[in-house]
Design an enzyme around this catalytic site. Structure first.
Site, PDB file in Angstrom:
ATOM      1  N   TYR A 144      -2.759   7.785   2.254  1.00  0.00           N
ATOM      2  CA  TYR A 144      -2.804   7.047   0.982  1.00  0.00           C
ATOM      3  C   TYR A 144      -4.249   6.804   0.563  1.00  0.00           C
ATOM      4  CZ  TYR A 144      -1.671   3.382  -2.441  1.00  0.00           C
ATOM      5  OH  TYR A 144      -1.549   2.627  -3.583  1.00  0.00           O
ATOM      6  N   ASP A 145      -5.032   6.205   1.471  1.00  0.00           N
ATOM      7  CA  ASP A 145      -6.405   5.810   1.124  1.00  0.00           C
ATOM      8  C   ASP A 145      -7.262   7.025   0.754  1.00  0.00           C
ATOM      9  OD1 ASP A 145      -5.207   3.612   2.249  1.00  0.00           O
ATOM     10  OD2 ASP A 145      -6.833   3.123   3.642  1.00  0.00           O
ATOM     11  N   SER A 188       7.686  -9.041  -1.382  1.00  0.00           N
ATOM     12  CA  SER A 188       9.132  -8.771  -1.405  1.00  0.00           C
ATOM     13  C   SER A 188       9.765  -9.135  -0.063  1.00  0.00           C
ATOM     14  CB  SER A 188       9.409  -7.318  -1.793  1.00  0.00           C
ATOM     15  OG  SER A 188       8.525  -6.448  -1.141  1.00  0.00           O
ATOM     16  N   PHE A 190       8.854 -11.436   2.181  1.00  0.00           N
ATOM     17  CA  PHE A 190       8.971 -12.894   2.373  1.00  0.00           C
ATOM     18  C   PHE A 190      10.071 -13.479   1.474  1.00  0.00           C
ATOM     19  CE2 PHE A 190       4.347 -13.942   3.994  1.00  0.00           C
ATOM     20  CZ  PHE A 190       4.575 -13.133   5.094  1.00  0.00           C
ATOM     21  N   GLN A 208      -5.059 -13.129   7.894  1.00  0.00           N
ATOM     22  CA  GLN A 208      -5.604 -12.103   6.983  1.00  0.00           C
ATOM     23  C   GLN A 208      -5.293 -12.512   5.547  1.00  0.00           C
ATOM     24  OE1 GLN A 208      -2.841 -11.797   8.787  1.00  0.00           O
ATOM     25  NE2 GLN A 208      -1.517 -10.113   8.198  1.00  0.00           N
ATOM     26  N   ARG A 210      -5.003 -11.686   1.205  1.00  0.00           N
ATOM     27  CA  ARG A 210      -4.821 -10.772   0.083  1.00  0.00           C
ATOM     28  C   ARG A 210      -4.926 -11.615  -1.186  1.00  0.00           C
ATOM     29  NH1 ARG A 210      -5.039  -7.866   3.835  1.00  0.00           N
ATOM     30  NH2 ARG A 210      -3.795  -6.022   4.335  1.00  0.00           N
ATOM     31  N   ASP A 272      -4.921  -2.572   9.410  1.00  0.00           N
ATOM     32  CA  ASP A 272      -4.545  -3.563   8.390  1.00  0.00           C
ATOM     33  C   ASP A 272      -5.809  -4.319   7.963  1.00  0.00           C
ATOM     34  OD1 ASP A 272      -1.616  -4.890   7.679  1.00  0.00           O
ATOM     35  OD2 ASP A 272      -3.229  -6.352   7.523  1.00  0.00           O
ATOM     36  N   ARG A 276      -9.098  -9.221   1.530  1.00  0.00           N
ATOM     37  CA  ARG A 276      -9.213  -8.391   0.337  1.00  0.00           C
ATOM     38  C   ARG A 276      -9.231  -9.284  -0.891  1.00  0.00           C
ATOM     39  NH1 ARG A 276      -5.114  -4.708  -0.019  1.00  0.00           N
ATOM     40  NH2 ARG A 276      -5.823  -3.328   1.593  1.00  0.00           N
TER      41      ARG A 276
HETATM   42  P1  NAD Z   1       6.293   2.475  -6.738  1.00  0.00           P
HETATM   43  O1  NAD Z   1       6.557   3.121  -5.439  1.00  0.00           O
HETATM   44  O2  NAD Z   1       7.269   1.462  -7.238  1.00  0.00           O
HETATM   45  O3  NAD Z   1       6.118   3.565  -7.897  1.00  0.00           O
HETATM   46  C1  NAD Z   1       5.649   4.857  -7.676  1.00  0.00           C
HETATM   47  C2  NAD Z   1       6.481   5.809  -8.531  1.00  0.00           C
HETATM   48  O4  NAD Z   1       5.995   7.144  -8.356  1.00  0.00           O
HETATM   49  C3  NAD Z   1       7.955   5.832  -8.125  1.00  0.00           C
HETATM   50  O5  NAD Z   1       8.773   5.761  -9.271  1.00  0.00           O
HETATM   51  C4  NAD Z   1       8.099   7.169  -7.405  1.00  0.00           C
HETATM   52  O6  NAD Z   1       9.423   7.684  -7.456  1.00  0.00           O
HETATM   53  C5  NAD Z   1       7.085   8.013  -8.141  1.00  0.00           C
HETATM   54  N1  NAD Z   1       6.603   9.165  -7.372  1.00  0.00           N
HETATM   55  C6  NAD Z   1       6.186   9.193  -6.086  1.00  0.00           C
HETATM   56  N2  NAD Z   1       5.805  10.435  -5.750  1.00  0.00           N
HETATM   57  C7  NAD Z   1       5.978  11.213  -6.864  1.00  0.00           C
HETATM   58  C8  NAD Z   1       5.771  12.582  -7.148  1.00  0.00           C
HETATM   59  N3  NAD Z   1       5.305  13.434  -6.221  1.00  0.00           N
HETATM   60  N4  NAD Z   1       6.077  13.026  -8.394  1.00  0.00           N
HETATM   61  C9  NAD Z   1       6.565  12.185  -9.341  1.00  0.00           C
HETATM   62  N5  NAD Z   1       6.779  10.880  -9.122  1.00  0.00           N
HETATM   63  C10 NAD Z   1       6.486  10.401  -7.889  1.00  0.00           C
HETATM   64  O7  NAD Z   1       4.836   1.840  -6.660  1.00  0.00           O
HETATM   65  P2  NAD Z   1       4.020   0.940  -7.678  1.00  0.00           P
HETATM   66  O8  NAD Z   1       3.712  -0.324  -6.992  1.00  0.00           O
HETATM   67  O9  NAD Z   1       4.686   0.906  -8.996  1.00  0.00           O
HETATM   68  O10 NAD Z   1       2.674   1.781  -7.774  1.00  0.00           O
HETATM   69  C11 NAD Z   1       2.396   2.596  -8.901  1.00  0.00           C
HETATM   70  C12 NAD Z   1       0.993   3.149  -8.784  1.00  0.00           C
HETATM   71  O11 NAD Z   1       0.052   2.071  -8.722  1.00  0.00           O
HETATM   72  C13 NAD Z   1       0.766   3.996  -7.543  1.00  0.00           C
HETATM   73  O12 NAD Z   1      -0.063   5.096  -7.869  1.00  0.00           O
HETATM   74  C14 NAD Z   1       0.051   3.065  -6.601  1.00  0.00           C
HETATM   75  O13 NAD Z   1      -0.764   3.756  -5.699  1.00  0.00           O
HETATM   76  C15 NAD Z   1      -0.752   2.207  -7.566  1.00  0.00           C
HETATM   77  N6  NAD Z   1      -1.072   0.885  -6.986  1.00  0.00           N
HETATM   78  C16 NAD Z   1      -0.122  -0.092  -6.872  1.00  0.00           C
HETATM   79  C17 NAD Z   1      -0.457  -1.319  -6.300  1.00  0.00           C
HETATM   80  C18 NAD Z   1       0.532  -2.449  -6.169  1.00  0.00           C
HETATM   81  O14 NAD Z   1       0.170  -3.514  -5.643  1.00  0.00           O
HETATM   82  N7  NAD Z   1       1.742  -2.334  -6.628  1.00  0.00           N
HETATM   83  C19 NAD Z   1      -1.760  -1.524  -5.824  1.00  0.00           C
HETATM   84  C20 NAD Z   1      -2.679  -0.495  -5.938  1.00  0.00           C
HETATM   85  C21 NAD Z   1      -2.342   0.713  -6.533  1.00  0.00           C
HETATM   86  N1  UDP Z   2       2.631  -8.550   6.073  1.00  0.00           N
HETATM   87  C1  UDP Z   2       3.211  -9.584   6.795  1.00  0.00           C
HETATM   88  N2  UDP Z   2       4.563  -9.618   6.874  1.00  0.00           N
HETATM   89  C2  UDP Z   2       5.367  -8.724   6.250  1.00  0.00           C
HETATM   90  C3  UDP Z   2       4.762  -7.686   5.494  1.00  0.00           C
HETATM   91  C4  UDP Z   2       3.384  -7.621   5.447  1.00  0.00           C
HETATM   92  O1  UDP Z   2       2.521 -10.445   7.370  1.00  0.00           O
HETATM   93  O2  UDP Z   2       6.603  -8.847   6.356  1.00  0.00           O
HETATM   94  C5  UDP Z   2       1.150  -8.523   5.958  1.00  0.00           C
HETATM   95  C6  UDP Z   2       0.504  -7.159   6.225  1.00  0.00           C
HETATM   96  O3  UDP Z   2       0.251  -6.981   7.600  1.00  0.00           O
HETATM   97  C7  UDP Z   2      -0.773  -7.275   5.410  1.00  0.00           C
HETATM   98  C8  UDP Z   2      -0.382  -8.153   4.228  1.00  0.00           C
HETATM   99  O4  UDP Z   2       0.819  -8.826   4.621  1.00  0.00           O
HETATM  100  O5  UDP Z   2      -1.763  -7.932   6.155  1.00  0.00           O
HETATM  101  C9  UDP Z   2      -0.127  -7.377   2.950  1.00  0.00           C
HETATM  102  O6  UDP Z   2       0.748  -6.324   3.252  1.00  0.00           O
HETATM  103  P1  UDP Z   2       1.318  -5.321   2.141  1.00  0.00           P
HETATM  104  O7  UDP Z   2       2.020  -4.226   2.859  1.00  0.00           O
HETATM  105  O8  UDP Z   2       2.076  -6.086   1.120  1.00  0.00           O
HETATM  106  O9  UDP Z   2       0.024  -4.770   1.393  1.00  0.00           O
HETATM  107  P2  UDP Z   2      -1.326  -4.055   1.887  1.00  0.00           P
HETATM  108  O10 UDP Z   2      -1.501  -4.210   3.363  1.00  0.00           O
HETATM  109  O11 UDP Z   2      -1.175  -2.640   1.485  1.00  0.00           O
HETATM  110  O12 UDP Z   2      -2.365  -4.790   1.133  1.00  0.00           O
END
Ligand code: NAD
Ligand code: UDP
Ligand code: UDP
Length: 316
Positions: A144-145, A188, A190, A208, A210, A272, A276
């Protein structure tokens, strides 16, 4: 009216973005392979005269005529993006190449949904856009990263090499209605645990941090970024700078749900990030934006959504 493509438009953020773009009077084409998104998220839009849904995987080429592209396709929660890590990297990298190729041919303005994960486990705090990050290239989160980092590279190279009109936002943790109930993200998890009266799972010792942004605030700044002056490419941090520990978040959720859930401690996943928090000075200066929704208000809305979902009144 713009002809807008939203990839990942059936996901959590993408579906809220489709809602907003239609409200603003645009013609919206949503392309999604439904890996983590759902038809339910956009079911209410299917009869809208300016909404069109297309099942499509962005790792394959896409030939459509649009003048704006929001590239949101990519699973965002660790559980989902680690399920098929090779596909995750392909989605970010091949997906970016295809969407940039499409933007190049159509002369569309294109916005990339990048992420705070490009900073990895940061050694500077809060994170500013100039910080290059500390990312493990070979760990479980790397698909992902590093995929998102490579996508940013591609965006800036298409900008420099082919003069593409690009916009890059780095999204920090965002929550709200339509989050996937089983995607393992902390908000989601929690809320669902508290509503079911189950134990709340704290990973590590819960110290930690967020910073959580409510979805409406985030969609507002994404739209502003897309509409921003030509030449302002970003990357720009977007998120809520108010930082919480996971223990504090658990307390708020338990209090707002009103249940009797207990805290249980589980091992911290590898890589983890410890803390942030976005520095959003650039978004404030360039886009005149800052978040307005407090954590408590945002959690109330999200809890109300999950309450209905668990009762079967809305489908996931
Ligand atoms: P999500 O998983 O709900 O949405 C992602 C969508 O992309 C889904 O509808 C999935 O079916 C679709 N998808 C995945 N792979 C695909 C592919 N190969 N072709 C077409 N569609 C594909 O996630 P989200 O939280 O809505 O995230 C949306 C975007 O925002 C992502 O790019 C994610 O990296 C970025 N983002 C989200 C957050 C957050 O906190 N929600 C934080 C940072 C970045
Ligand atoms: N986390 C937690 N309990 C859970 C799910 C996640 O304590 O049931 C922690 C996780 O280890 C991280 C933080 O909550 O430190 C945020 O996690 P999330 O997966 O939501 O986002 P990200 O790590 O990608 O920022
Ligand atoms: N592409 C696409 N839709 C288009 C134009 C291009 O999906 O409307 C894809 C195409 O598959 C190509 C990629 O975008 O491989 C990159 O396009 P670019 O023009 O940069 O490269 P080239 O076509 O020269 O490989």
């Amino acid at each position: 009216m713009n002809k807008v493509l939203v990839t990942g438009g059936a996901g959590f953020l993408g579906s809220h973005l489709c809602d907003r773009l239609l409200r603003d009077g645009h013609d919206v084409l949503c392309a999604d392979n439904f890996f983590t998104g759902s038809k339910q998220n956009i079911a209410h839009l299917l009869n809208h005269p300016y909404f069109e849904l297309m099942r499509h995987d962005v790792t394959f080429p896409l030939y459509v005529e649009v003048n704006r592209i929001f590239n949101f396709a990519c699973p965002a929660s660790p559980v989902h993006y680690q399920h098929d890590p090779v596909q995750t990297t392909k989605t970010s990298v091949h997906g970016a190449i295809n969407m940039l190729g499409l933007a190049k041919r159509t002369h569309a303005r294109i916005l990339q949904a990048s992420t705070s994960e490009v900073y990895g486990d940061p050694e500077v705090h809060p994170q500013r856009e100039e910080y290059w990050g500390r990312v493990n290239p070979i760990g479980f989160r790397s698909c992902y990263d590093e995929g998102k980092r490579c996508a940013e590279t591609l965006f800036f190279d298409y900008h420099r090499q082919h003069n593409l009109d690009i916009k890059v936002v780095r999204i920090f943790n965002t929550y709200g209605p339509r989050m996937h109930p089983n995607d393992g993200r902390v908000v989601s998890n929690f809320i669902v645990q508290a509503l079911r009266g189950e134990d709340i799972t704290i990973y590590g010792d819960g110290s930690q941090t967020r910073s959580f942004c409510y979805v409406d605030d985030l969609i507002e700044v994404i739209v502003r970024m897309m509409d921003s002056e030509a030449g302002f490419t970003g990357p720009v941090n977007i998120g809520n700078p108010v930082e919480h520990t996971m223990l504090q978040l658990a307390e708020r959720v338990i209090q707002l749900v009103g249940g009797h859930s207990k805290l249980v401690f589980r091992p911290l996943p590898s890589d983890d990030p410890r803390q942030r928090q976005p520095d959003i000075s650039l978004a404030k200066e360039k886009l005149g934006w800052e978040p307005r929704v407090s954590l408590d208000d945002g959690l109330r809305e999200t809890i109300a959504y999950f309450r209905k979902l668990l009762k079967g009144e809305v489908a996931a």
